[in-house]
Scaffold this motif. Structure first.
Motif, PDB file in Angstrom:
ATOM      1  N   LEU A  25      19.919  -0.699  45.825  1.00 23.41           N
ATOM      2  CA  LEU A  25      18.496  -0.647  45.158  1.00 23.41           C
ATOM      3  C   LEU A  25      17.368  -0.361  46.180  1.00 23.41           C
ATOM      4  O   LEU A  25      16.083   0.390  45.754  1.00 23.41           O
ATOM      5  N   ARG A  26      17.172  -0.648  47.467  1.00 26.90           N
ATOM      6  CA  ARG A  26      16.294  -0.317  48.331  1.00 26.90           C
ATOM      7  C   ARG A  26      16.230   1.260  48.370  1.00 26.90           C
ATOM      8  O   ARG A  26      15.141   2.049  48.202  1.00 26.90           O
ATOM      9  N   ARG A  27      17.368   2.022  48.302  1.00 29.15           N
ATOM     10  CA  ARG A  27      17.517   3.542  48.367  1.00 29.15           C
ATOM     11  C   ARG A  27      16.804   4.164  46.955  1.00 29.15           C
ATOM     12  O   ARG A  27      16.149   5.019  47.065  1.00 29.15           O
ATOM     13  N   LEU A  28      17.064   3.375  46.123  1.00 29.74           N
ATOM     14  CA  LEU A  28      16.604   3.720  44.544  1.00 29.74           C
ATOM     15  C   LEU A  28      14.996   3.680  44.769  1.00 29.74           C
ATOM     16  O   LEU A  28      14.274   4.687  44.219  1.00 29.74           O
ATOM     17  N   LEU A  29      14.460   2.384  45.000  1.00 33.28           N
ATOM     18  CA  LEU A  29      13.209   2.189  45.400  1.00 33.28           C
ATOM     19  C   LEU A  29      12.270   3.465  46.160  1.00 33.28           C
ATOM     20  O   LEU A  29      11.207   3.778  45.931  1.00 33.28           O
ATOM     21  N   LEU A  30      12.978   3.658  47.024  1.00 32.96           N
ATOM     22  CA  LEU A  30      12.386   4.894  48.111  1.00 32.96           C
ATOM     23  C   LEU A  30      12.293   6.036  47.243  1.00 32.96           C
ATOM     24  O   LEU A  30      11.218   6.660  47.442  1.00 32.96           O
ATOM     25  N   LEU A  31      13.419   6.300  46.757  1.00 28.67           N
ATOM     26  CA  LEU A  31      13.056   7.468  45.885  1.00 28.67           C
ATOM     27  C   LEU A  31      12.341   7.471  44.760  1.00 28.67           C
ATOM     28  O   LEU A  31      11.364   8.481  44.627  1.00 28.67           O
ATOM     29  N   LEU A  32      12.046   6.306  43.986  1.00 28.44           N
ATOM     30  CA  LEU A  32      11.021   6.062  43.060  1.00 28.44           C
ATOM     31  C   LEU A  32       9.461   6.227  43.730  1.00 28.44           C
ATOM     32  O   LEU A  32       8.513   6.806  43.061  1.00 28.44           O
ATOM     33  N   LEU A  33       9.408   5.528  44.803  1.00 26.33           N
ATOM     34  CA  LEU A  33       8.211   5.723  45.647  1.00 26.33           C
ATOM     35  C   LEU A  33       7.865   7.127  45.980  1.00 26.33           C
ATOM     36  O   LEU A  33       6.543   7.520  45.947  1.00 26.33           O
ATOM     37  N   GLY A  34       8.893   7.838  46.410  1.00 24.86           N
ATOM     38  CA  GLY A  34       8.664   9.130  46.901  1.00 24.86           C
ATOM     39  C   GLY A  34       8.073  10.129  45.718  1.00 24.86           C
ATOM     40  O   GLY A  34       7.146  10.918  45.557  1.00 24.86           O
ATOM     41  N   CYS A  35       8.887   9.876  44.409  1.00 30.71           N
ATOM     42  CA  CYS A  35       8.202  10.527  43.216  1.00 30.71           C
ATOM     43  C   CYS A  35       6.585  10.342  42.886  1.00 30.71           C
ATOM     44  O   CYS A  35       5.844  11.053  42.652  1.00 30.71           O
ATOM     45  N   ALA A  36       6.570   8.870  43.244  1.00 30.93           N
ATOM     46  CA  ALA A  36       5.023   8.406  42.623  1.00 30.93           C
ATOM     47  C   ALA A  36       4.027   8.834  43.552  1.00 30.93           C
ATOM     48  O   ALA A  36       2.993   9.183  43.086  1.00 30.93           O
ATOM     49  N   VAL A  37       4.169   9.007  44.542  1.00 33.78           N
ATOM     50  CA  VAL A  37       3.081   9.478  45.683  1.00 33.78           C
ATOM     51  C   VAL A  37       3.114  10.947  45.802  1.00 33.78           C
ATOM     52  O   VAL A  37       2.156  11.748  46.354  1.00 33.78           O
ATOM     53  N   GLN A  38       3.857  11.724  44.977  1.00 36.12           N
ATOM     54  CA  GLN A  38       3.962  13.107  44.914  1.00 36.12           C
ATOM     55  C   GLN A  38       3.639  13.647  43.497  1.00 36.12           C
ATOM     56  O   GLN A  38       3.516  14.948  43.337  1.00 36.12           O
ATOM     57  N   CYS A  39       3.862  12.827  42.623  1.00 37.61           N
ATOM     58  CA  CYS A  39       3.880  13.257  41.008  1.00 37.61           C
ATOM     59  C   CYS A  39       2.167  13.869  40.710  1.00 37.61           C
ATOM     60  O   CYS A  39       1.133  13.605  41.581  1.00 37.61           O
ATOM     61  N   GLU A  40       2.042  14.247  39.462  1.00 43.13           N
ATOM     62  CA  GLU A  40       0.874  14.651  39.013  1.00 43.13           C
ATOM     63  C   GLU A  40      -0.125  13.617  38.930  1.00 43.13           C
ATOM     64  O   GLU A  40      -1.590  13.774  39.082  1.00 43.13           O
ATOM     65  N   THR A  41       0.059  12.380  38.659  1.00 43.17           N
ATOM     66  CA  THR A  41      -0.859  11.371  38.749  1.00 43.17           C
ATOM     67  C   THR A  41      -0.819  10.352  39.906  1.00 43.17           C
ATOM     68  O   THR A  41      -0.889   9.214  40.045  1.00 43.17           O
ATOM     69  N   LYS A  42      -0.569  10.876  41.144  1.00 39.06           N
ATOM     70  CA  LYS A  42      -0.416  10.377  42.228  1.00 39.06           C
ATOM     71  C   LYS A  42      -1.446   9.394  42.712  1.00 39.06           C
ATOM     72  O   LYS A  42      -1.378   8.431  43.457  1.00 39.06           O
TER      73      LYS A  42
END
Length: 174
Positions: free
Chosen positions: A119-136
């Motif tokens: 779950l930690r790895r999954l949350l890291l991946l989500l965070l990486g997407c969130a801070v790089q996405c169009e609505t970052k």
């Protein structure tokens, strides 16, 4: 659950990554750590978070009424893994170098130390997407509204996921 696992779970649920993902919209005032953790490990909520990051997924529908169904949990996490991989490759032009979360470990028996690590790895991946996405900007503002210690911990997580976990690559030159 034994006392050691309960302590680990309470510590995990208080970590910066969980604080961040809960701020996005867990509609629960419950202080029951196990209940909140199980909410994160049914695959529904985290798929919804990913769909906030990428509202136009090219993946199938998630299973809403998971309950204790291990197969549906695994399916939801499989869908999320595919969405994450696709988003990194197609939208962010990045290759995921870290192993994707093991959906079998996470979905079959979420109340284990191994599942917490996945779950930690999954949350890291989500965070990486969130801070790089169009609505970052929205996600970054939300992070900036958290306490300083949580912000600092999330900065380390962002560094871990972006610098260590991925390789930026223009696919035309790979």
């Amino acid at each position: 659950m034994d006392a050691t696992f309960t302590e680990m779970l309470e510590e995990f649920m208080g970590c910066a990554l969980v604080t961040w993902v809960r701020e996005i919209g867990v509609n629960s005032d419950s202080h029951d750590v196990v209940r909140l953790y199980l909410h994160l490990t049914n695959g529904v909520y985290l798929n919804e978070v990913m769909r906030i990051i990428d509202p136009n997924p090219k993946v199938e529908e998630i299973y809403q009424n998971v309950g204790d169904d291990k197969i549906l949990r695994v399916q939801n996490f499989s869908i999320l893994n595919r969405h994450l991989r696709s988003y990194y490759q197609e939208n962010l032009q990045q290759l995921v170098l870290m192993p994707l979360p093991n959906v079998a470990v996470l979905g079959r028996d979420p109340l284990t130390e191994g599942a917490m690590e996945e779950l930690r790895r999954l949350l890291l991946l989500l965070l990486g997407c969130a801070v790089q996405c169009e609505t970052k900007e929205t996600f970054i503002q939300q992070i900036q509204s958290l306490d300083i210690e949580t912000q600092a911990d999330l900065a380390l997580c962002i560094q871990e996921v972006i610098i260590i976990g991925f390789h930026c690559c223009n696919f035309h030159h790979c």
